[in-house]
Motif scaffolding. Structure first.
Motif, PDB file in Angstrom:
ATOM      1  N   SER A 101       0.840  -1.213   0.000  1.00  0.00           N
ATOM      2  CA  SER A 101       0.000   0.000   0.000  1.00  0.00           C
ATOM      3  C   SER A 101       0.871   1.257   0.000  1.00  0.00           C
ATOM      4  O   SER A 101       1.992   1.259   0.493  1.00  0.00           O
ATOM      5  N   GLY A 132      -3.293  -0.275  -3.095  1.00  0.00           N
ATOM      6  CA  GLY A 132      -3.713   1.113  -3.336  1.00  0.00           C
ATOM      7  C   GLY A 132      -3.318   2.038  -2.207  1.00  0.00           C
ATOM      8  O   GLY A 132      -2.368   1.775  -1.446  1.00  0.00           O
ATOM      9  N   ALA A 173      -4.709   3.969  -7.832  1.00  0.00           N
ATOM     10  CA  ALA A 173      -3.384   3.495  -8.269  1.00  0.00           C
ATOM     11  C   ALA A 173      -3.339   3.221  -9.762  1.00  0.00           C
ATOM     12  O   ALA A 173      -2.296   3.340 -10.389  1.00  0.00           O
TER      13      ALA A 173
HETATM   14  C1  HXC Z   1      -3.480  -0.499   3.950  1.00  0.00           C
HETATM   15  C2  HXC Z   1      -3.624  -2.580   3.011  1.00  0.00           C
HETATM   16  C3  HXC Z   1      -4.292  -2.057   1.881  1.00  0.00           C
HETATM   17  C4  HXC Z   1      -4.527  -0.655   1.862  1.00  0.00           C
HETATM   18  C5  HXC Z   1      -4.088  -4.175   1.612  1.00  0.00           C
HETATM   19  N1  HXC Z   1      -3.543  -3.891   2.791  1.00  0.00           N
HETATM   20  N2  HXC Z   1      -4.561  -3.060   1.037  1.00  0.00           N
HETATM   21  N3  HXC Z   1      -3.223  -1.808   4.019  1.00  0.00           N
HETATM   22  N4  HXC Z   1      -4.104   0.075   2.917  1.00  0.00           N
HETATM   23  N5  HXC Z   1      -5.114  -0.073   0.820  1.00  0.00           N
HETATM   24  C6  HXC Z   1      -2.906  -4.825   3.719  1.00  0.00           C
HETATM   25  C7  HXC Z   1      -3.902  -5.733   4.416  1.00  0.00           C
HETATM   26  O1  HXC Z   1      -4.440  -5.088   5.539  1.00  0.00           O
HETATM   27  C8  HXC Z   1      -3.022  -6.903   4.796  1.00  0.00           C
HETATM   28  O2  HXC Z   1      -2.255  -6.502   5.907  1.00  0.00           O
HETATM   29  C9  HXC Z   1      -2.057  -6.989   3.613  1.00  0.00           C
HETATM   30  O3  HXC Z   1      -2.079  -5.706   2.977  1.00  0.00           O
HETATM   31  C10 HXC Z   1      -2.451  -8.011   2.582  1.00  0.00           C
HETATM   32  O4  HXC Z   1      -3.806  -7.772   2.232  1.00  0.00           O
HETATM   33  P1  HXC Z   1      -4.885  -8.942   2.129  1.00  0.00           P
HETATM   34  O5  HXC Z   1      -6.210  -8.310   2.044  1.00  0.00           O
HETATM   35  O6  HXC Z   1      -4.650  -9.932   3.212  1.00  0.00           O
HETATM   36  O7  HXC Z   1      -4.464  -9.610   0.752  1.00  0.00           O
HETATM   37  P2  HXC Z   1      -5.379 -10.217  -0.374  1.00  0.00           P
HETATM   38  O8  HXC Z   1      -6.405 -11.127   0.222  1.00  0.00           O
HETATM   39  O9  HXC Z   1      -4.445 -10.802  -1.370  1.00  0.00           O
HETATM   40  O10 HXC Z   1      -6.167  -8.999  -1.024  1.00  0.00           O
HETATM   41  C11 HXC Z   1      -5.487  -7.967  -1.657  1.00  0.00           C
HETATM   42  C12 HXC Z   1      -6.433  -6.787  -2.004  1.00  0.00           C
HETATM   43  C13 HXC Z   1      -7.183  -6.360  -0.711  1.00  0.00           C
HETATM   44  C14 HXC Z   1      -7.413  -7.233  -3.067  1.00  0.00           C
HETATM   45  C15 HXC Z   1      -5.576  -5.681  -2.573  1.00  0.00           C
HETATM   46  O11 HXC Z   1      -6.240  -6.187   0.330  1.00  0.00           O
HETATM   47  C16 HXC Z   1      -7.958  -5.113  -0.927  1.00  0.00           C
HETATM   48  O12 HXC Z   1      -9.047  -5.157  -1.496  1.00  0.00           O
HETATM   49  N6  HXC Z   1      -7.377  -3.993  -0.468  1.00  0.00           N
HETATM   50  C17 HXC Z   1      -8.036  -2.705  -0.625  1.00  0.00           C
HETATM   51  C18 HXC Z   1      -8.042  -2.311  -2.086  1.00  0.00           C
HETATM   52  C19 HXC Z   1      -8.652  -0.941  -2.307  1.00  0.00           C
HETATM   53  O13 HXC Z   1      -9.861  -0.792  -2.310  1.00  0.00           O
HETATM   54  N7  HXC Z   1      -7.807   0.040  -2.441  1.00  0.00           N
HETATM   55  C20 HXC Z   1      -8.245   1.328  -2.781  1.00  0.00           C
HETATM   56  C21 HXC Z   1      -7.829   2.260  -1.704  1.00  0.00           C
HETATM   57  S1  HXC Z   1      -8.436   3.854  -2.195  1.00  0.00           S
HETATM   58  P3  HXC Z   1      -1.767  -7.544   7.011  1.00  0.00           P
HETATM   59  O14 HXC Z   1      -1.156  -6.668   8.056  1.00  0.00           O
HETATM   60  O15 HXC Z   1      -2.977  -8.278   7.451  1.00  0.00           O
HETATM   61  O16 HXC Z   1      -0.764  -8.428   6.319  1.00  0.00           O
HETATM   62  C22 HXC Z   1      -7.375   4.392  -3.389  1.00  0.00           C
HETATM   63  C23 HXC Z   1      -7.692   5.781  -3.878  1.00  0.00           C
HETATM   64  C24 HXC Z   1      -6.488   6.441  -4.441  1.00  0.00           C
HETATM   65  O17 HXC Z   1      -6.456   3.805  -3.773  1.00  0.00           O
HETATM   66  C25 HXC Z   1      -6.950   7.614  -5.235  1.00  0.00           C
HETATM   67  C26 HXC Z   1      -5.811   8.302  -5.940  1.00  0.00           C
HETATM   68  C27 HXC Z   1      -6.345   9.249  -6.949  1.00  0.00           C
END
Ligand code: HXC
Length: 514
Positions: A101, A132, A173
């Motif tokens: 992240s 992300g 991202a």
């Molecule tokens: C903080 C995060 C994270 C995030 C994942 N992790 N995404 N930590 N911020 N965005 C952490 C989890 O808490 C976990 O930590 C580790 O990474 C692995 O994640 P898992 O979920 O266990 O892995 P997996 O099952 O493989 O799933 C991966 C994933 C899922 C699909 C990416 O984690 C997910 O959906 N994350 C959120 C995706 C998302 O919606 N992002 C958008 C954010 S908003 P631990 O400590 O348990 O190992 C954005 C806006 C930007 O990006 C705008 C810019 C213009």
């Protein structure tokens, strides 16, 4: 602290910042068929050339327990190295650290390498494997993304920017890769989406897997967001190396020439042209019959396949090739094929790569769908980018060149430097059938045998206009050539236009239709 203790401390800190191969997180990464971030970097670069920057950078997050968490290298590996001896900037997000992240310092590591690459005219390769914006860092993560997007835009047309999606590339991202020149994806590993399946389920009540939403096939066959598809990470890295061998290192340079090679005899142009003028054929065989070693690096192969784009070499020099594909929708232009070619043309123009266009199309795709999808606006991008391009532009009309399609496919009127036509070329406002039905409508309907009259009129029109000689008489083409001599004509034309210079009226920048 004694000298030896300082060294021991340094080794301890370095080890802490570089997660060890036996860690659970890395094992999980490998079990998914993914490589570890550091191995990815080392695979891509020449042996032993990676010089890391900012290994000891730490995140500044204070909320939701982040203040108590140490994130090695802040989840991203950055630095410089060489590829085939040439310097490049590189970053690789490390999914094993907080899901790769992006927080503020993670972003600053990336922007530091981007600034270095821009200043030094080095290509930049970004390996994306991240959940992300780091949720705990809130607006600071968003700021980080903004700073990356800003530099992606600054670097556009200055240095090649390559994005490799090797895991999730979620939320905002995705916009960094979308701003870069070439996006590489790997089957079952790459996932690109703005809003993930969870959000879609909550907001819309629809269930979809990540793969079906934004997997590698979706991105290369449906959306056109990605340019290259690979079955494995290793195949993907080899594709990147191949691409890099064609393109110049920055916009001040020309691509490195290679040893000239003749096309392979199996692609003899005589053999690949169909005898029947209406039979579809694969334009890639024509391309392979003309360029060095019959090699063609096709880009966006699976999307908008009615146009073919890619790099080839002519007598050792890199050229950008655009060709209508008669195998798919008869090679018509539509919304997607116009977008695909227009962006490629602008890439070639920005990086001093001459353009060679092969024309065989019946025009723009008719229909309500296309009109409502904005074929006017999208089609205009193609006209704009060809007209704007100041690199040498060579055009070969193979068969049909009807209507707007004739003009749009790098005609003389859009500034082509050389236009050649094969004897099989038909350059006209539209195909003989449609033309005869319109201009001889009264005669056909008044005739006792309308079908016979229509046929006669089609024949008359074909003889008069469906050939290259009307265009040749008016100087719209430079020569009608024997297809066998196409390579020879193109090599000569490229040589002649090697020092091309074109004065354009002053402007800050144009306002293309996008
Ligand atoms: C903080 C995060 C994270 C995030 C994942 N992790 N995404 N930590 N911020 N965005 C952490 C989890 O808490 C976990 O930590 C580790 O990474 C692995 O994640 P898992 O979920 O266990 O892995 P997996 O099952 O493989 O799933 C991966 C994933 C899922 C699909 C990416 O984690 C997910 O959906 N994350 C959120 C995706 C998302 O919606 N992002 C958008 C954010 S908003 P631990 O400590 O348990 O190992 C954005 C806006 C930007 O990006 C705008 C810019 C213009």
């Amino acid at each position: 602290m004694a000298w030896i203790d300082k060294f021991l401390d340094f080794f301890k800190r370095s080890e802490k910042a570089t997660p060890q191969k036996d860690s659970k997180a890395i094992a999980k990464q490998l079990a998914m068929g993914k490589m570890y971030a550091r191995d990815r970097v080392n695979y891509l670069l020449d042996d032993d050339t990676f010089q890391e920057t900012d290994l000891f950078v730490e995140h500044t997050g204070k909320d939701f327990g982040l203040d108590k968490k140490y994130l090695p290298a802040d989840g991203v590996i950055t630095g410089t190295g060489t590829m085939s001896g040439y310097p490049i900037g590189i970053f690789a997000q490390d999914f094993t650290v907080a899901g790769g992240s992006l927080g503020l310092m993670h972003a600053r590591k990336i922007t530091k390498i981007m600034d270095l690459a821009i200043k030094n005219g080095m290509p930049l390769i970004g390996i994306n494997d991240s959940g992300g914006a780091r949720i705990q860092e809130g607006v600071n993560s968003l700021a980080g993304y903004g700073e990356i997007f800003y530099r992606n835009t600054l670097a556009s047309g200055v240095i090649p920017q390559i994005s490799v999606i090797l895991g999730p590339c979620a939320g905002g991202a995705v916009y960094s890769p979308a701003l870069t020149d070439f996006v590489f994806v790997v089957d079952k590993i790459s996932k690109m989406f703005i809003t993930g399946p969870e959000v879609i389920k909550t907001v819309l009540g629809e269930e979809i897997t990540m793969e079906d939403l934004g997997g590698a096939r979706v991105q290369t066959e449906i959306t056109g967001n990605a340019h290259f598809f690979a079955e494995s990470e290793v195949e993907c890295f080899e594709q990147i190396k191949e691409l890099m061998s064609y393109i110049p290192w920055n916009n001040q340079k020309k691509a490195e020439p290679s040893t000239p090679k003749l096309p392979k005899p199996v692609f003899d142009v005589e053999k690949v042209i169909p005898a029947e003028p209406t039979t579809p054929y694969d334009i890639r065989n024509i391309i392979k019959s003309i360029f060095d070693d019959s090699k063609f690096l096709e880009i966006q192969e699976g999307w908008a396949a009615n146009i073919v784009i890619g790099f080839a070499r002519l007598n050792g020099d890199t050229v950008g090739v655009v060709g209508n594909q008669p195998l798919v929708l008869a090679g018509v232009l539509d919304v997607d094929s116009s977008d695909k070619a227009a962006r490629f043309i602008r890439y070639c123009d920005a990086f001093n790569i001459p353009l060679i266009t092969f024309v065989d199309l019946p025009g723009y795709l008719p229909g309500v769908d296309q009109e409502h999808a904005g074929v006017i606006r999208h089609g205009a991008k193609l006209l704009y980018s060809y007209s704007e391009a100041s690199v040498p532009k060579l055009t070969v009309i193979l068969r049909k060149a009807y209507g707007g399609g004739y003009i749009a496919m790098c005609s003389r009127h859009l500034g082509a430097d050389f236009v050649f036509a094969w004897p099989s070329a038909e350059i006209a406002v539209m195909g003989p059938e449609g033309a005869a039905n319109i201009i001889f409508k009264a005669e056909i309907s008044a005739s006792e045998d309308p079908d016979a009259t229509r046929k006669e009129k089609v024949k008359e029109y074909t003889e008069k206009f469906a050939n290259p000689y009307v265009a040749a008489r008016n100087g719209h083409i430079d020569a009608v050539i024997n297809p066998n001599e196409t390579r020879k004509y193109l090599i000569h034309s490229l040589k002649v236009s090697g020092s091309k210079q074109e004065a354009k009226p002053f402007r800050k920048h144009g306002v293309p239709p996008f």
